[in-house]
Motif scaffolding. Sequence first.
Motif, PDB file in Angstrom:
ATOM      1  N   MET A 481       0.726  -1.082   0.046  1.00 54.28           N
ATOM      2  CA  MET A 481       0.027   0.083   0.063  1.00 54.28           C
ATOM      3  C   MET A 481       0.825   1.150   0.026  1.00 54.28           C
ATOM      4  O   MET A 481       0.552   2.319  -0.699  1.00 54.28           O
ATOM      5  CB  MET A 481      -0.936   0.023   1.313  1.00 54.28           C
ATOM      6  N   GLU A 482       1.922   1.276   0.697  1.00 52.03           N
ATOM      7  CA  GLU A 482       2.834   2.397   0.914  1.00 52.03           C
ATOM      8  C   GLU A 482       3.292   2.520  -0.475  1.00 52.03           C
ATOM      9  O   GLU A 482       3.837   3.850  -0.750  1.00 52.03           O
ATOM     10  CB  GLU A 482       3.878   2.254   2.030  1.00 52.03           C
ATOM     11  N   LEU A 483       3.949   1.494  -1.213  1.00 48.88           N
ATOM     12  CA  LEU A 483       4.320   1.892  -2.522  1.00 48.88           C
ATOM     13  C   LEU A 483       3.555   2.131  -3.558  1.00 48.88           C
ATOM     14  O   LEU A 483       4.051   2.970  -4.466  1.00 48.88           O
ATOM     15  CB  LEU A 483       5.178   0.439  -2.837  1.00 48.88           C
ATOM     16  N   LEU A 484       2.205   1.836  -3.529  1.00 49.24           N
ATOM     17  CA  LEU A 484       1.268   2.405  -4.558  1.00 49.24           C
ATOM     18  C   LEU A 484       1.055   4.047  -4.476  1.00 49.24           C
ATOM     19  O   LEU A 484       1.047   4.147  -3.338  1.00 49.24           O
ATOM     20  CB  LEU A 484      -0.049   1.472  -4.620  1.00 49.24           C
ATOM     21  N   PRO A 485       0.868   4.423  -5.543  1.00 52.27           N
ATOM     22  CA  PRO A 485       0.788   5.820  -5.599  1.00 52.27           C
ATOM     23  C   PRO A 485      -0.385   6.540  -4.711  1.00 52.27           C
ATOM     24  O   PRO A 485      -0.580   7.428  -3.915  1.00 52.27           O
ATOM     25  CB  PRO A 485       0.641   6.441  -6.889  1.00 52.27           C
ATOM     26  N   ASP A 486      -1.411   5.766  -4.946  1.00 53.55           N
ATOM     27  CA  ASP A 486      -2.810   6.227  -4.110  1.00 53.55           C
ATOM     28  C   ASP A 486      -2.985   5.459  -2.842  1.00 53.55           C
ATOM     29  O   ASP A 486      -4.090   5.582  -2.490  1.00 53.55           O
ATOM     30  CB  ASP A 486      -3.908   6.450  -4.925  1.00 53.55           C
ATOM     31  N   GLY A 487      -2.028   4.490  -2.401  1.00 55.24           N
ATOM     32  CA  GLY A 487      -2.390   3.623  -1.281  1.00 55.24           C
ATOM     33  C   GLY A 487      -3.283   2.814  -1.776  1.00 55.24           C
ATOM     34  O   GLY A 487      -3.574   2.139  -2.750  1.00 55.24           O
ATOM     35  N   ASP A 488      -4.342   2.619  -0.791  1.00 54.18           N
ATOM     36  CA  ASP A 488      -5.327   1.703  -1.028  1.00 54.18           C
ATOM     37  C   ASP A 488      -6.497   2.130  -1.638  1.00 54.18           C
ATOM     38  O   ASP A 488      -7.498   1.522  -2.020  1.00 54.18           O
ATOM     39  CB  ASP A 488      -5.936   1.063   0.254  1.00 54.18           C
ATOM     40  N   LEU A 489      -6.161   3.437  -2.339  1.00 61.41           N
ATOM     41  CA  LEU A 489      -7.206   3.983  -3.235  1.00 61.41           C
ATOM     42  C   LEU A 489      -6.919   3.593  -4.502  1.00 61.41           C
ATOM     43  O   LEU A 489      -7.486   4.308  -5.560  1.00 61.41           O
ATOM     44  CB  LEU A 489      -7.600   5.470  -2.706  1.00 61.41           C
ATOM     45  N   THR A 490      -5.867   2.944  -4.819  1.00 60.74           N
ATOM     46  CA  THR A 490      -5.433   2.823  -6.097  1.00 60.74           C
ATOM     47  C   THR A 490      -6.532   2.096  -6.909  1.00 60.74           C
ATOM     48  O   THR A 490      -6.969   1.009  -6.239  1.00 60.74           O
ATOM     49  CB  THR A 490      -4.097   2.058  -6.116  1.00 60.74           C
ATOM     50  N   ILE A 491      -6.880   2.511  -8.221  1.00 60.91           N
ATOM     51  CA  ILE A 491      -7.677   1.768  -8.846  1.00 60.91           C
ATOM     52  C   ILE A 491      -7.138   0.474  -9.469  1.00 60.91           C
ATOM     53  O   ILE A 491      -6.226   0.469  -9.968  1.00 60.91           O
ATOM     54  CB  ILE A 491      -8.132   2.711 -10.071  1.00 60.91           C
ATOM     55  N   ARG A 495      -9.704  -7.221 -14.489  1.00 62.23           N
ATOM     56  CA  ARG A 495      -9.020  -8.482 -13.997  1.00 62.23           C
ATOM     57  C   ARG A 495      -7.810  -8.336 -13.017  1.00 62.23           C
ATOM     58  O   ARG A 495      -6.881  -9.206 -13.212  1.00 62.23           O
ATOM     59  CB  ARG A 495      -8.584  -9.444 -15.206  1.00 62.23           C
ATOM     60  N   GLY A 496      -7.783  -7.083 -12.390  1.00 62.27           N
ATOM     61  CA  GLY A 496      -6.678  -6.861 -11.547  1.00 62.27           C
ATOM     62  C   GLY A 496      -5.347  -6.507 -12.140  1.00 62.27           C
ATOM     63  O   GLY A 496      -4.236  -6.999 -11.634  1.00 62.27           O
ATOM     64  N   ALA A 497      -5.504  -5.963 -13.299  1.00 63.65           N
ATOM     65  CA  ALA A 497      -4.357  -5.711 -14.215  1.00 63.65           C
ATOM     66  C   ALA A 497      -3.193  -5.149 -13.441  1.00 63.65           C
ATOM     67  O   ALA A 497      -1.977  -5.218 -13.828  1.00 63.65           O
ATOM     68  CB  ALA A 497      -4.588  -5.103 -15.258  1.00 63.65           C
ATOM     69  N   THR A 498      -3.372  -4.354 -12.271  1.00 67.81           N
ATOM     70  CA  THR A 498      -2.353  -3.393 -11.825  1.00 67.81           C
ATOM     71  C   THR A 498      -1.578  -4.335 -10.764  1.00 67.81           C
ATOM     72  O   THR A 498      -0.442  -3.915 -10.394  1.00 67.81           O
ATOM     73  CB  THR A 498      -2.832  -2.121 -11.197  1.00 67.81           C
ATOM     74  N   LEU A 499      -2.204  -5.400 -10.283  1.00 66.67           N
ATOM     75  CA  LEU A 499      -1.678  -6.085  -9.211  1.00 66.67           C
ATOM     76  C   LEU A 499      -0.648  -7.200  -9.807  1.00 66.67           C
ATOM     77  O   LEU A 499      -1.140  -7.781 -10.709  1.00 66.67           O
ATOM     78  CB  LEU A 499      -2.673  -6.483  -8.025  1.00 66.67           C
ATOM     79  N   SER A 500       0.263  -7.613  -8.987  1.00 63.44           N
ATOM     80  CA  SER A 500       0.778  -8.890  -9.237  1.00 63.44           C
ATOM     81  C   SER A 500       0.080 -10.171  -8.621  1.00 63.44           C
ATOM     82  O   SER A 500      -0.936  -9.704  -7.746  1.00 63.44           O
ATOM     83  CB  SER A 500       2.256  -8.829  -8.621  1.00 63.44           C
ATOM     84  N   GLY A 501       0.289 -11.294  -9.075  1.00 66.91           N
ATOM     85  CA  GLY A 501      -0.427 -12.396  -8.513  1.00 66.91           C
ATOM     86  C   GLY A 501      -0.510 -12.496  -7.089  1.00 66.91           C
ATOM     87  O   GLY A 501      -1.451 -12.817  -6.505  1.00 66.91           O
ATOM     88  N   VAL A 623       6.786  -2.911  -8.413  1.00 68.33           N
ATOM     89  CA  VAL A 623       7.695  -1.761  -8.753  1.00 68.33           C
ATOM     90  C   VAL A 623       6.908  -0.873  -9.979  1.00 68.33           C
ATOM     91  O   VAL A 623       6.570   0.186  -9.878  1.00 68.33           O
ATOM     92  CB  VAL A 623       9.031  -2.062  -9.071  1.00 68.33           C
ATOM     93  N   HIS A 624       6.772  -1.713 -10.874  1.00 64.45           N
ATOM     94  CA  HIS A 624       5.970  -1.154 -12.031  1.00 64.45           C
ATOM     95  C   HIS A 624       4.554  -0.780 -11.927  1.00 64.45           C
ATOM     96  O   HIS A 624       4.256   0.361 -11.997  1.00 64.45           O
ATOM     97  CB  HIS A 624       5.738  -2.678 -13.092  1.00 64.45           C
ATOM     98  N   SER A 625       3.818  -1.421 -11.028  1.00 63.80           N
ATOM     99  CA  SER A 625       2.521  -0.925 -10.711  1.00 63.80           C
ATOM    100  C   SER A 625       2.629   0.435  -9.921  1.00 63.80           C
ATOM    101  O   SER A 625       1.637   1.211  -9.913  1.00 63.80           O
ATOM    102  CB  SER A 625       1.607  -1.908  -9.974  1.00 63.80           C
ATOM    103  N   ILE A 626       3.848   0.702  -9.182  1.00 67.29           N
ATOM    104  CA  ILE A 626       3.599   1.857  -8.479  1.00 67.29           C
ATOM    105  C   ILE A 626       4.039   3.011  -9.320  1.00 67.29           C
ATOM    106  O   ILE A 626       3.129   3.873  -9.299  1.00 67.29           O
ATOM    107  CB  ILE A 626       5.216   1.594  -7.568  1.00 67.29           C
ATOM    108  N   LYS A 627       4.956   3.100 -10.250  1.00 65.15           N
ATOM    109  CA  LYS A 627       5.305   4.064 -11.022  1.00 65.15           C
ATOM    110  C   LYS A 627       3.870   4.521 -11.922  1.00 65.15           C
ATOM    111  O   LYS A 627       3.865   5.561 -12.264  1.00 65.15           O
ATOM    112  CB  LYS A 627       6.512   3.743 -11.705  1.00 65.15           C
TER     113      LYS A 627
END
Length: 1250
Positions: A481-491, A495-501, A623-627
């Motif tokens: 959550m800390e790494l993602l830009p919008d924390g837990d409000l990241t869209i 099919r969950g394309a932004t998250l890793s498995g 990393v990818h999803s954060i940036k």
Amino acid sequence: IMEKVKKDKTNPAATASILSKIFFWWLNPLFRIGRKRKLEEDDMYEVLTEDRSEKLGQDLQRCWDHQLQMATKELRTPSLAKGIIKCYWKPYGVLGLFTLVEVSVLVIQPVILGKMIEYFENYDPDNMTALYETLGYAAGLSMCTICLALTHHLYFFHVQRTGMKIRVAMCHMIYKKALRLSSSAMGKTTTGQIVNLLSNDVNKFDDVTIFLHFLWVGPLQAAAVVGLLWAEIGPSCLAGMVILMFLMPTQTMFGRLFSKFRSKTAVLTDERIRTMNEVVSGMRIIKMYAWEKPFAALVTEVRRKEISKIMKSSYLRGLNMASFYCASKIILFVTFTLYVLLGNTITASRVFVTVSLYTSVRLTVTLFFPSAIEKLFESRVSVRRIQEFLMLDEITKGPAALLCLTFLCACMSIQSSLLSTILRELPHEKGVLTVKGQLTYAAQQPWVFPGTIRSNILFGKELDTQKYERVIRACALKRDMELLPDGDLTIIGDRGATLSGGQKARVNLARAVYQDADIYLLDDPLSAVDAEVGRHLFEQCICGLLKNKPRILVTHQLQYLQVADQIVVLKEGHMVAKGTYTELQRSGVDFTSLLKEEEEKQPPPDIVTRSRTLSQNSQTSSVHSIKDGDQLPVSEESRAEGTIGVSLYVKYLRAGASIVVLLVGIVVSILAQVRSSQSYFYFGYPICQLIPAAIRSRAAMHTIFSASPLFLHPQEGLTAAVIFFGFFRNIVLFHVLVRSAQTLHNRMFNSILKTPVHFFDVNPIGRVLNRFSKDIGQLDSMLPWTFADFIQVFLQIVGTIAVSVSVIPWILIPVVPLLLVFLFLRRYFLQTSRNIKRLEATTRSPVFSHLSSSLQGLWTIRAFGAEERFQQAFDAHQDLHSAAWFLFLTTSRWFAVRLDGLCAIFVTVATFGCLLLRDQLDAGSVGLSLTYSVTLMGMFQWGVRQSTELENMMTSVERVVEYTELESEAPWETQKRPPPDWPRKGLVTFDQVSFSYSTEGPLVLQSLKAMFRPKEKVGIVGRTGAGKSSLVSALFRLAEPQGKIYIDGVLTSEIGLHDLRQKMSIIPQDPVLFTGSMRKNLDPFNHHTDEDLWKALEEVQLKSVVEELPGKLETVLAESGSNFSVGQRQLVCLARAILRKNRILVIDEATANVDPRTDELIQKTIRDKFRECTVLTIAHRLNTIIDSDRILVLDAGKIHAYDEPYTLLQDPDGIFYKMVQQTGKQEAAALLEAAQQVTDGNLVIFETAL
């Protein structure tokens, strides 16, 4: 989902005055906005309460339930059609009165016209009473026109709205049903079919309501017209009516044929969309296997069959339209020939009254009546399809009683089936199953729906911050959550394309933990994450947060068993042992070996995890999803702006035919129109010129006709020419337009196949499928018809004006300014309407996306009891779409009322103009100008409407063309072909390789240098998101890497993608099977013999399973292979790799969802079959790769270490050492020993080699 749908502005239609409702004044502010800027969703008005999806759905549901009860009472099959009728007949019946009024006005108009012309025939300048009487008639004529303009559009608006209500109610019911389908019913239907029901079948209700009333009004009108004609020209009118009556049944026959083609086409469309669904969701795998061609062949074949059906129905349509336009010419010709031959005198008033009466009835009889029948047949097909779907079995939720499980259990092989029985997803055959208390469930294949991470975890519960924090910590999501830009409000994308498995699995678990339930069912939540995170989850979450709750845990990881309160060991559906860890050890059941001694023999009963999509496991590293998480997932669906250029029409037509064919078509069209206008001219005008008032007797008639064949003969020739050109033109036109649809579909499909994978991560499935279902549907059926109709009407208008002007030049005076006002109105209207149409298309996508994501997470939704909430979300999406649709209907009515108002003014001017100029005009001219002004009005209005319709439909072409021009990846074959037996050795070299998924995206791999020697077994490890899967993507060139990768000295970026990808085998993370036979799944190119296939299946120990299937290798698998367990699907993927006999094998964490038994089997097969190959294994479980020759440790896209396992374990600061320590003391010792053995083994080999 919930957060997105907001309250809009209240709808002014609700409070508008009666006048405002008639003239649609309440829309003016919207047009003003639309003129200044592009309309957005916030500009739309809120749906009226009576149009709300929920209310409508419940009303119809009540009627349907009533039908079901009645049917069970009377032992018959229930009828959905009866339910619909019962629900809607009252308000719809009232609208019938409007139709009646309109039709009566249409019939009265010609009579008044006749009276006016009579005045001119017997013109006497001194007779004032006659003049006053005629002024009265003129006023009457004008009133009629104005009355028509108003009633027609009010009626149309309300019937279309009724259609909308039925459609919305049906969608509500279909979705509600989809949420309640039992697993056996899921086997009978597919996502593709349900999407098709929602996208195509329900749309038939929009059309059918428009024409339905003409079924009873049409015959009435025809009867009235026959009566009036009889009074006017006596029995010869029957000749014309006979032709009309003959047209009715032929068109009804056409209607039947249509519905036959329609139902055949629907089946093919279903199949095409289902295949498309699989292709789009399995795109990653298809690209890695280089299987694009067989899938293209599959889709092309289905599409070819579909087009041939569409082509036939289009030819029918063309004939239908041509017969409609030729009908009037033939009828007039026959009627008057007979009339003269019977020895009557033709007068101007007679001719024009007859012409007008025929015109008024012609529309109803040859267009509305057959349309009503055609649409009725079409909607019957749809109602039947929907009814079949609504009759499928539902899941039964039994009463809860008491609970007998207070333990953690580790169970193997058929665990998922056990859980699904507890969830009541699978029916239990005998015995008693009682569950007391609230269940919650974390599925084996993690499911996330589009929305924020927070909404995925809360899943409809209130946010309790402390509890939420605890859950996030326990599920190891804090750091993510800390790494993602919008924390837990990241869209999260589709099919969950932004998250890793691993992140998806943890979100999935957090969702289950956050619910306050009494029993927790956890289906293998630890397999998708690496050892470190797995231990954290087990200690902090499963044995931490949940320690006072009963939990049932399915797991393959034996290191956790000692903590279990109770262990149940299952084998082939039977319970082999049960007890605590110590009890089981005492009883001598060595369950570790139990797991290994015998493979899973039988496929789990019915359907275990129904995963319908590929999760892209660790596809985008964290990393990818954060940036670029903020811009990756939900790229807005593009909405084009501005007008539709000529270039688009040219592209569209050029797709269907060459320039020469198009020119021929244009010439034929013009010829047809010239002939048609001439025939009109011959009728109206000369009759009255040839025959001076003195000699209108029978004798004189005969002499004129015998002396001058001028009247009849040209007419015969012209009528024949009109018919020939009319039919020929339509056939050519439809042929070209359907060909265009075919070409554009093929181009779009090819461009989708060739576009880089990144496109599919950014665009949700629903969006891509929307182009293939809805937009291609438009191109196939509606567009050719509208296009042809527009061209026909346009030419007719031009012809009509030309004839009028040549007779009475002063008619130009009102025509020119009217034309200018028309064009201005059209431009003003289009600025807003085009935006609304585009909004309507984009608000439709979420309805589909919501449906398909709900179907994927069906078990989870039901286990959490969230059906009601998802139903509400669906209704909210529906309401948003209804708001756009409502505006689309009302704006087009706004426009039509304005147009008809102008036309009414024109008719009034012409009528009174004739009376003003009464001294200069003879009866023929007056008749011609008035008849024409009345018919021109209808036609003008229709022409302008069709042109706007056409332009709105061209947005579909625009959307398709946009997808034909996607960026494409490198060519499949290049000039530089590698030698046929390449790669011989399997030496892979990475030289300064950097990699990112898209041009703007961040680098996920940074200047890697590594070499994988021939026949070497390399393990690749690293924490979640270290770039393990990206390494594979770079190797397969799923996006072009920077730097150089050599395989056996060949630079991979220089050869074609197929040459490259076919020479490497991959066992993907998510085993994907495609619908089709088992053989197609193993060998889509038919390169191998049956023997090879059976041998491969035997090597992965699936031979017995396949032999038990009814069709053996030819058995067709259920959608996405859901009748196999995940483990078995994995084995099928392994069999594919064995068949390809390549020198390089990549295994992407293939064993994450598999029990140790299957895992060992896979490892053993790999060691035997691929001894001669270079094998790269990406692993989360260290025991799978500890015996590799070397291990590559990645961290944040860079190489951290690359050496033999034993050497790596000597470095206590290394990542690998830490990972091994985290597995627990016992496991770590075992791993160290294994590593030592590998090293010793290698030494021995080196010695002998020396």
